[in-house]
Design an enzyme around this catalytic site. Sequence first.
Site, PDB file in Angstrom:
ATOM      1  N   ASP A 156     -10.621   3.749 -15.058  1.00 17.57           N
ATOM      2  CA  ASP A 156     -11.684   4.533 -15.675  1.00 17.57           C
ATOM      3  C   ASP A 156     -12.952   3.704 -15.797  1.00 17.57           C
ATOM      4  OD1 ASP A 156     -12.975   6.502 -17.655  1.00 17.57           O
ATOM      5  OD2 ASP A 156     -10.990   7.384 -17.374  1.00 17.57           O
ATOM      6  N   HIS A 209     -14.922   7.053 -22.212  1.00 17.75           N
ATOM      7  CA  HIS A 209     -13.847   7.840 -21.605  1.00 17.75           C
ATOM      8  C   HIS A 209     -12.528   7.070 -21.506  1.00 17.75           C
ATOM      9  CE1 HIS A 209     -12.203  10.421 -18.200  1.00 17.75           C
ATOM     10  NE2 HIS A 209     -12.631  11.322 -19.064  1.00 17.75           N
ATOM     11  N   SER A 257      -8.774  15.438 -18.660  1.00 11.56           N
ATOM     12  CA  SER A 257      -8.854  14.000 -18.925  1.00 11.56           C
ATOM     13  C   SER A 257      -7.913  13.604 -20.043  1.00 11.56           C
ATOM     14  CB  SER A 257     -10.275  13.620 -19.345  1.00 11.56           C
ATOM     15  OG  SER A 257     -11.055  13.312 -18.238  1.00 11.56           O
TER      16      SER A 257
END
Length: 652
Positions: A195, A236, A411
Amino acid sequence: MQLIWGSLSGLWFLILLITVDELLAEKASSPVGKHDGVFTSSFLVRFRRSVDNKEAHKIAGEHGFENLGPLVGSNGQEYHFKHRTLPHARSRRSLPHMRVLKKNPMIHTAIQQPGFIRVKRGLRPVVSSIHGLPYSSTKTHVDRKGVEPSDPYFPLQWYLKNTGQNGGKIRLDLNVQAAWDQGITGKNVTTAIMDDGVDYMHPDIKYNYNAEASYDFSSNDPYPYPRYTDDWFNSHGTRCAGEVAAARDNGICGVGVAYDSKIAGIRMLDQPYMTDLIEANSMGHEPHKIHIYSASWGPTDDGKTVDGPRNATMRAIVQGVNEGRNGLGNIYVWASGDGGEEDDCNCDGYAASMWTISINSAINDGQNAHYDESCSSTLASTFSNGAKDPNTGVATTDLYGKCTTTHSGTSAAAPEAAGVFALALEANPILTWRDIQHLTVLTSKRNSLFDAKNRFHWTMNGVGLEFNHLFGFGVLDAGSIVTLSKQWKSVPPRYHCEAGSIADAHPIVTGHSLFLEIKTDSCKGSDTEVNYLEHVQAVITANASRRGDLELFLTSPMGTRSMILSRRGNDDDYRDGFVKWPFMTTHTWGEYPQGTWKLEARFNSHVPREGWLIEWSLVLHGSKDPPYKGLAPITPHSKLAIVKKAHEDKKM
């Protein structure tokens, strides 16, 4: 290690192992659509013989390049060079830089790397929704059986224990307590979060951080800490990491699905353009230290992109599943996509790959989320956000020691699945990558999942397995997968059968379906005989006056009908179509493949359209021998019992 052909080994085995996914990689794994015309400062340099890193450093320096190391799986013949003065992105290839490398007698080829877009899924950073907490330790329970975590955000983690919070459906969750009560918490398993980085100094993560397995491929150093931005854009990866392995009973945020497992950070998303080399090295980083790779990103979810992994990345994934974890195979978990009903995840070559486990999401009352994509390659589902209040998402860790309750999208779903698989691997450390997929199919539950728009219904395939086009085989059940893992016997070797092809072009017109058939004995009597299906690929070349109106359906000999391509309202392509694209279905899992397979192509449009189905090849993947021999079903009505009975009835 599971061999395709028992006597094959080494490089020749790996070459043969790369089936349609790689044999067609130049076309099928390249973007189908307009090229963005961006070239980066990275170069793939292929030497005439194997060279060590020191020698590659010297050659790179002589020509003004920086050597970023060998490409995974290249045996020292392929290296990643980066030029020191070229801009990261330019509109044309730099022929002089390629020529100067090719003049070196040791270099066979030098290819400047195209740049392409990869997007994080489900990222909706809202700074005001981020909360800080006073950190305090609480006494760890000696006997935790039946005891809930004391972490302050645990009551908000409805996906771990759904008590009806925020309008949720009671007991619609991952059933993690049933796994924890068996003493299974993810010990000795490492999940890599591929990520934008991981805040490994976060107090809820730092003690479960595996520094040895981590790396920053964006900055080329061992410290994958997120780059600072004012809008918290690079939060994230940290959010995903907390879902897997946030610590328990420490007074901080919530708790991870596998709270005693380890997290590795692989920072690779944070640059203007992705390259094949960065992706490949990320997928193949430390394959014997990393058990699971979790990816919550992919091609743009705009409903018109057809894209997937390039050659080096595909090679890295294939090598990972066949050689990683000392031959047991790495597990690649992929978020299915956030393009909603206007997109189809079978047009995403990562999520639709047979080598990955594609995970979709549901919200806390059982509906699909509005952003969920549907496709026949999805294997199972987990959870994303709440129903009544969409701001009530997944509660997890956030940047700079903070916590959040607003993580959402597919996600959020993929790391939850990675956590469940970490529990399964602790319960049985010798599970192969295929064992994990079989266990997922057999233990996932329909529970209360339903399509909010009543488009896709739960259907039973030819051996009694229930599936849904949105949710795959249902929501993951941690308690069940751990219980079955403990008595699991590894499935027989995998084979792939090239079952037939049709190479004559056939017209497709509005108002009429085109039907094509391939009759197969599934390679009976050969070294690649398949009698029990796992993945099925329909490799298709087709074009249309409007690609987005084309729909494709594949029907198995046992009557299971899979929609392998749905209408995509935003896809106006009329030029590129699909070129040897491997559409994949999991819906026929466990079925017998012998007989007639039917492909239907049609336009879903009130406006006249026309097109051609130019080529169709059918590839069957599975085992020759029954996969569940010797396993005792836990209950008479379990999926395992149903499938075993179907297999026995077939023999009779």
